[in-house]
Write a protein that holds these residues in place. Structure first.
Motif, PDB file in Angstrom:
ATOM      1  N   HIS A  32      40.728  54.461  46.827  1.00 48.40           N
ATOM      2  CA  HIS A  32      40.011  53.181  47.587  1.00 48.40           C
ATOM      3  C   HIS A  32      40.837  52.688  48.643  1.00 48.40           C
ATOM      4  O   HIS A  32      42.157  52.975  48.702  1.00 48.40           O
ATOM      5  CB  HIS A  32      39.974  52.139  46.595  1.00 48.40           C
ATOM      6  CG  HIS A  32      38.690  52.124  45.800  1.00 48.40           C
ATOM      7  ND1 HIS A  32      37.269  51.879  45.985  1.00 48.40           N
ATOM      8  CD2 HIS A  32      38.655  52.412  44.427  1.00 48.40           C
ATOM      9  CE1 HIS A  32      36.514  52.302  45.016  1.00 48.40           C
ATOM     10  NE2 HIS A  32      37.355  52.312  44.043  1.00 48.40           N
ATOM     11  N   LYS A  33      40.166  52.547  49.811  1.00 49.39           N
ATOM     12  CA  LYS A  33      41.017  52.061  50.891  1.00 49.39           C
ATOM     13  C   LYS A  33      41.312  50.540  51.068  1.00 49.39           C
ATOM     14  O   LYS A  33      42.205  50.008  51.652  1.00 49.39           O
ATOM     15  CB  LYS A  33      40.235  52.508  52.335  1.00 49.39           C
ATOM     16  CG  LYS A  33      39.967  54.063  52.249  1.00 49.39           C
ATOM     17  CD  LYS A  33      39.247  54.069  53.557  1.00 49.39           C
ATOM     18  CE  LYS A  33      38.950  55.648  54.029  1.00 49.39           C
ATOM     19  NZ  LYS A  33      38.810  56.596  52.603  1.00 49.39           N
ATOM     20  N   LEU A  34      40.529  49.852  50.058  1.00 48.19           N
ATOM     21  CA  LEU A  34      40.852  48.160  50.048  1.00 48.19           C
ATOM     22  C   LEU A  34      40.948  47.954  48.518  1.00 48.19           C
ATOM     23  O   LEU A  34      40.456  48.903  47.761  1.00 48.19           O
ATOM     24  CB  LEU A  34      39.759  47.666  50.841  1.00 48.19           C
ATOM     25  CG  LEU A  34      39.837  47.554  52.350  1.00 48.19           C
ATOM     26  CD1 LEU A  34      38.765  47.183  52.995  1.00 48.19           C
ATOM     27  CD2 LEU A  34      41.091  47.076  52.944  1.00 48.19           C
ATOM     28  N   PRO A  35      41.318  46.773  48.245  1.00 51.07           N
ATOM     29  CA  PRO A  35      41.390  46.423  46.804  1.00 51.07           C
ATOM     30  C   PRO A  35      40.210  46.634  46.070  1.00 51.07           C
ATOM     31  O   PRO A  35      39.110  46.382  46.446  1.00 51.07           O
ATOM     32  CB  PRO A  35      41.948  45.032  46.883  1.00 51.07           C
ATOM     33  CG  PRO A  35      42.389  44.725  48.135  1.00 51.07           C
ATOM     34  CD  PRO A  35      41.884  45.705  49.052  1.00 51.07           C
ATOM     35  N   VAL A  36      40.553  47.145  44.711  1.00 49.89           N
ATOM     36  CA  VAL A  36      39.235  47.560  43.709  1.00 49.89           C
ATOM     37  C   VAL A  36      39.144  46.042  43.049  1.00 49.89           C
ATOM     38  O   VAL A  36      39.932  45.264  42.569  1.00 49.89           O
ATOM     39  CB  VAL A  36      39.909  48.461  42.607  1.00 49.89           C
ATOM     40  CG1 VAL A  36      38.841  48.613  41.595  1.00 49.89           C
ATOM     41  CG2 VAL A  36      40.107  49.860  43.196  1.00 49.89           C
ATOM     42  N   LEU A  37      37.883  45.660  43.212  1.00 51.56           N
ATOM     43  CA  LEU A  37      37.412  44.524  42.665  1.00 51.56           C
ATOM     44  C   LEU A  37      36.626  44.524  41.494  1.00 51.56           C
ATOM     45  O   LEU A  37      36.492  43.464  40.776  1.00 51.56           O
ATOM     46  CB  LEU A  37      36.433  43.707  43.528  1.00 51.56           C
ATOM     47  CG  LEU A  37      36.901  43.445  45.005  1.00 51.56           C
ATOM     48  CD1 LEU A  37      35.993  43.125  46.033  1.00 51.56           C
ATOM     49  CD2 LEU A  37      38.319  42.559  45.032  1.00 51.56           C
ATOM     50  N   ALA A  38      36.165  45.562  40.765  1.00 51.91           N
ATOM     51  CA  ALA A  38      35.418  45.780  39.784  1.00 51.91           C
ATOM     52  C   ALA A  38      35.479  47.158  39.383  1.00 51.91           C
ATOM     53  O   ALA A  38      35.586  48.252  40.057  1.00 51.91           O
ATOM     54  CB  ALA A  38      33.906  45.436  40.162  1.00 51.91           C
ATOM     55  N   THR A  79      31.286  43.412  43.878  1.00 49.89           N
ATOM     56  CA  THR A  79      31.870  42.229  43.088  1.00 49.89           C
ATOM     57  C   THR A  79      31.931  42.483  41.678  1.00 49.89           C
ATOM     58  O   THR A  79      32.778  41.898  40.907  1.00 49.89           O
ATOM     59  CB  THR A  79      31.640  40.954  43.302  1.00 49.89           C
ATOM     60  OG1 THR A  79      29.815  41.162  43.061  1.00 49.89           O
ATOM     61  CG2 THR A  79      31.529  40.504  44.737  1.00 49.89           C
ATOM     62  N   ASP A  80      31.143  43.411  40.874  1.00 52.62           N
ATOM     63  CA  ASP A  80      31.101  43.670  39.627  1.00 52.62           C
ATOM     64  C   ASP A  80      30.483  45.044  39.307  1.00 52.62           C
ATOM     65  O   ASP A  80      29.662  45.415  40.198  1.00 52.62           O
ATOM     66  CB  ASP A  80      30.238  42.392  38.953  1.00 52.62           C
ATOM     67  CG  ASP A  80      30.918  42.548  37.404  1.00 52.62           C
ATOM     68  OD1 ASP A  80      31.545  43.385  36.671  1.00 52.62           O
ATOM     69  OD2 ASP A  80      30.141  41.776  36.617  1.00 52.62           O
ATOM     70  N   LEU A  81      30.620  45.821  38.099  1.00 58.64           N
ATOM     71  CA  LEU A  81      30.063  46.837  37.861  1.00 58.64           C
ATOM     72  C   LEU A  81      30.112  46.847  36.320  1.00 58.64           C
ATOM     73  O   LEU A  81      31.069  46.629  35.707  1.00 58.64           O
ATOM     74  CB  LEU A  81      31.098  47.970  38.356  1.00 58.64           C
ATOM     75  CG  LEU A  81      30.743  49.435  38.438  1.00 58.64           C
ATOM     76  CD1 LEU A  81      31.290  50.063  39.558  1.00 58.64           C
ATOM     77  CD2 LEU A  81      31.281  50.002  37.231  1.00 58.64           C
TER      78      LEU A  81
END
Length: 163
Positions: A32-38, A79-81
């Motif tokens: 991932h290039k930016l933070p993992v959120l889900a 935002t969610d998974l």
């Protein structure tokens, strides 16, 4: 059955994988290039799906930590998974006001669900996968119920392009 792996996402955009019973380190997942959120793993612990601020979904193999595929569809941060139990199908939601349904084996989007008036923050699935709930910043909880209608992903993609 209890899952055998535990996952931790950090602000450096990586996911660390540990064994659930001993908490011993197993894998680091980079991509991932930016933070993992889900993120969520399938019931059989063979794949992990993750989504983040980079608007991408990554499908990881949990045997060696390889990226099986990167999927795109959301226009803002994911935002969610959540995986549907005992399948490789999963739902994602995003700040782009949508909920999307994906096939983790065929690496394709199945459905696009619109209805929220603001970003969608969270998802919950029934134990049998008959319905999914989504909650958003529009102060709504939406219930999406599975129907017997046949879905053709190619037609869904065309419908999305028309919108």
């Amino acid at each position: 059955p209890e899952k055998r792996l535990l996952f931790v996402a950090s602000l450096d955009s990586t996911i660390k994988v540990f064994f659930n019973d001993s908490l011993k380190f197993f894998l680091s997942l980079y991509g991932h290039k930016l933070p993992v959120l889900a993120f969520d793993s399938s019931s059989d612990d063979t794949i992990l799906a993750s989504g983040g601020a980079d608007k991408s979904i990554k499908i990881w193999g949990l045997d060696f930590g390889d990226t099986h595929r990167t999927l795109y569809g959301h226009e803002d941060s994911i935002t969610d998974l959540r995986f549907v139990k005992r399948t490789h199908y999963f739902f994602t939601c995003s700040k782009d006001q949508t909920v999307r349904y994906w096939d983790g084996d065929r690496f394709q989007q199945i459905l696009l669900l619109r209805g929220h008036a603001s970003e969608v923050n969270c998802l919950a699935l029934s134990s049998n996968g008959a319905f999914v709930l989504s909650g958003g910043m529009d102060r709504q909880v939406r219930v999406w119920e599975r129907t017997k209608d046949i879905v053709f992903p190619d037609e869904e993609r065309e419908r999305e392009l028309e919108d």
